[in-house]
Design a protein around this motif. Structure first.
Motif, short mmCIF file in Angstrom:
data_model
loop_
_atom_site.label_atom_id
_atom_site.label_comp_id
_atom_site.label_asym_id
_atom_site.label_seq_id
_atom_site.Cartn_x
_atom_site.Cartn_y
_atom_site.Cartn_z
N GLU A 46 -14.40 56.79 10.43
CA GLU A 46 -13.93 56.51 11.79
C GLU A 46 -15.04 56.07 12.73
O GLU A 46 -14.81 55.90 13.93
N ALA A 82 -5.87 52.11 16.56
CA ALA A 82 -7.24 52.17 16.07
C ALA A 82 -8.09 51.19 16.86
O ALA A 82 -7.58 50.22 17.43
N THR A 83 -9.38 51.45 16.87
CA THR A 83 -10.33 50.58 17.56
C THR A 83 -11.43 50.15 16.62
O THR A 83 -11.94 50.95 15.86
N VAL A 84 -11.74 48.86 16.64
CA VAL A 84 -12.90 48.35 15.92
C VAL A 84 -13.81 47.66 16.94
O VAL A 84 -13.33 46.96 17.82
N VAL A 88 -6.02 49.10 12.07
CA VAL A 88 -7.38 48.71 11.69
C VAL A 88 -7.38 47.28 11.14
O VAL A 88 -8.27 46.47 11.46
N ARG A 97 -9.60 44.42 12.75
CA ARG A 97 -10.62 43.75 11.95
C ARG A 97 -10.44 42.24 11.94
O ARG A 97 -11.41 41.48 11.98
N ASP A 123 -17.54 52.68 9.76
CA ASP A 123 -16.57 51.78 9.14
C ASP A 123 -15.75 51.00 10.16
O ASP A 123 -14.99 50.11 9.79
N ARG A 124 -15.86 51.34 11.42
CA ARG A 124 -15.11 50.62 12.45
C ARG A 124 -16.03 49.81 13.37
O ARG A 124 -15.70 49.54 14.53
N ASP A 138 -10.55 56.18 19.04
CA ASP A 138 -11.77 55.45 19.35
C ASP A 138 -12.90 56.42 19.62
O ASP A 138 -13.19 56.78 20.75
N ASP A 144 -18.06 46.14 13.18
CA ASP A 144 -18.15 44.91 12.40
C ASP A 144 -18.86 43.87 13.24
O ASP A 144 -18.25 43.12 13.99
N PRO A 182 -17.56 45.70 7.67
CA PRO A 182 -16.60 46.73 7.29
C PRO A 182 -16.96 47.33 5.95
O PRO A 182 -17.78 46.81 5.24
#
Lengths: 408, 408
Positions: A226, A388-390, A300, A304, A229-230, A3, A232, A196
């Protein structure tokens, strides 16, 4: 946990940084050309004074793209970029051959004013789709902006590219190496259509590192994957996304590739985090952390799925820790994309484990969503070690209002 | 154009139809068990009195499913279904082994009351995820509903399964064949979490046709693929979607497979159209027609991309014919899924060709969105002869309000 946006703002002077003019070898300007009905600044130029003129860029993956994207893809193909010209007040998308000519003539005008080749000028436009830009107003604005270029006007440039943004977004970091220091700076705009495969926006990142275009390209792709793109915000992919990275070489320092990449990533992370914080109408910035996944891609994919749920985002707006909507979204990810046992999932919201093994655990009432803008949702898949973090935002009345009234 | 939902309501008596009790051989009831805090009806039973007890069902494709879905998948596996019991006031999802026992005991109680096998009783629940149903209240409600069964209470049953629905949804059609007439009737609930791969909802369809389970199964899958699967209210897939089709054989008529399928499709289309008309907080029902596609799947993919866009849906709420947001969404569909030239796309909104060959055409101002609830958006890809329609709603303040307050 991957993150980079969490601690993104640290040491990057968000908002007050000169951004693109923080590194040596760059000038910028932001002026009012008259493209916006509001009379606010709407045209910016960033120029790389060298000695090196290396450039790289990543663009939207949308099949419908604006004329500036078609033009700029050609510009960056040879790895040489001398300047970037950006306008708000119109996206120049779906405008036909005349719209492409507008983009071409804009690059020509910049080239003439600066004494560079038009084939080395990246063009970016943002605003409404499907309307021509007023050509003479635009070109006169280029002259104005070229005349205003200074080595400390990065914040002016960041202000001129704002659309529904409420604050300019800038950041920079300076990195010491055994051979001396180099700086990476940047600016970005974007408050809706953040999606995204690149958060929708325009972004220019500059560095005085002395590196060749292929190194820049690799650093930019690693950094955006990273960071931007993360993010949204609303699931909507734009037709105009462009992130350009320019290197002037003015520091005389050639950092190792991973050192450069890390610095670019820090600046992109700060800018991406600033985009989330200023997303249209949002009242919560929400980090969806997925842990215990089999692979980063699986993590991811699940993150997402959660960040795209209107029901989840509306619940967050209502300060309602509705973890059922998190589980329901995790369950929409195909097993071949993210293997996990749906009966094993844990969900914590702001540190309270409200769901353990897909069942109610701690009382929902223990979750405090009202007292802070930032929300952290952690989904443990118990299937592996990847994470992963979004980031996303909540779905609010103000989002609906802003986007129902944007073009009218 | 494949749009079964357009003329869907014709001849189906929407809303006033007895629905599941329109065909011979069925009784139904809807009662207040006390599961809903509001005190509104919340429990329904539909029983097939035969002589045949054929059944088929389709379920959500979500990997996270409620206990009733796990139970009911087993029930329909042998093609025999005697009854369906449905409750609102709680989805019985993410409730662990005790929740599964609740579903099992509900089927047992119905079986005891009706003198059938519990293994032939489909169970459906709808409401909040992650909370147990009060078992004794639920089972006492089953007794109440079993005692209330009559051959004309289809509308009561449709009323008892409502959650945020504002009106019950029922429909039926009677079809004459050379061998006599048969009838198909149905009821549905659902107002949010309507998503692809089946609109989220509970639905029971009944027929007095004399057909075997495999024929029913084929008819149901064909019908749902072109009706419920082409409704996408908010992009959120539910954990509880269940559509059950029961045949009593009481008419003594065995229609040809395509005649049965067409009748089932008409009833499903009417119910799906009623779901769209009652979607949470919506002010517009929006049909996105994609024509000129290479295949029906390509047309559906482009239509779905448009119907999932918050920006497009918010623009519709604002009565803003923002065709740029339609084009931007079409461009997100990968070329291998839907081959077309992005520069060739036409977009018409309510019959006004606002975009021709990806450029502005007729004046946006000619589009009237304010005077009717129904909106028609036609996207011509100019790539082939295939077409499809997907229905959605606009994104409104009321949607945000209802979904930020649902569980609190």
């Amino acid at each position: 946990m991957t993150d980079h946006l969490g601690p993104a703002l640290e040491g990057t002077s968000p908002g007050t940084s000169p951004g693109v003019t923080a590194p040596a070898g760059f000038r910028a300007s932001g002026v009012t050309a008259g493209l916006k009905a509001s009379g606010r600044p709407d045209l910016a130029i960033v120029v790389n004074d060298g000695p090196r003129h290396a450039g790289a860029a990543v663009f939207t993956t949308n099949r419908v793209v604006g004329a500036p994207v078609v033009w700029s893809r050609q510009v960056v193909a040879d790895g040489v970029v001398s300047a970037v010209v950006l306008n708000s007040g119109g996206a120049n998308v779906s405008t036909g051959p005349e719209g492409f000519l507008d983009a071409h003539l804009t690059a020509e005008r910049v080239a003439t004013a600066l004494g560079v080749s038009s084939g080395d000028v990246v063009v970016c436009s943002t605003g409404l789709i499907g309307e021509r830009l007023p050509r003479e107003t635009l070109l006169a604005g280029v002259d104005l902006a070229a005349a205003a270029l200074t080595s400390d006007a990065g914040l002016d440039a960041a202000t001129a590219i704002m659309t529904t943004d409420t604050v300019p977004k800038t950041a920079h970091v300076t990195v010491e190496t055994p051979d001396g220091a180099f700086t990476v700076g940047g600016m970005a705009k974007g408050a809706g259509m953040l999606a995204p495969a690149m958060a929708t926006m325009l972004c220019v990142v500059t560095t005085d590192a002395d590196v060749a275009a292929p190194v820049l390209d690799a650093a930019l792709r690693a950094a955006t994957a990273e960071t931007f793109d993360r993010v949204d915000s609303d699931g909507c992919m734009s037709t105009s996304d462009t992130v350009t990275l320019l290197a002037s070489g003015a520091s005389g320092v050639t950092p190792a590739a991973d050192v450069l990449t890390d610095a670019v990533r820090r600046v992109c992370a700060s800018l991406a985090r600033q985009l989330v914080a200023d997303a249209e109408g949002a009242s919560h910035d929400i980090a969806v952390h997925v842990v215990g996944a089999t692979t980063p891609d699986a993590a991811v994919a699940v993150a997402r799925a959660v960040t795209r749920s209107n029901l989840f985002k509306a619940a967050m707006f209502g300060n309602d820790p509705n973890w059922g909507r998190v589980l329901a979204q995790a369950g929409t990810v195909p097993e071949e994309v993210a293997p996990f046992d749906p009966e094993a999932i844990d969900v914590a919201i702001n540190g309270v484990l409200v769901c353990k093994a897909a069942r109610p655990h701690a009382d929902r009432g223990e979750v405090d969503l009202a007292s802070a803008r930032e929300v952290h949702v952690t989904v443990d898949l118990h299937a592996g070690d990847a994470a992963a973090t979004v980031w996303t935002n909540d779905l609010t009345h103000d989002y609906v209002h802003e986007n129902s009234a944007y073009s009218t």
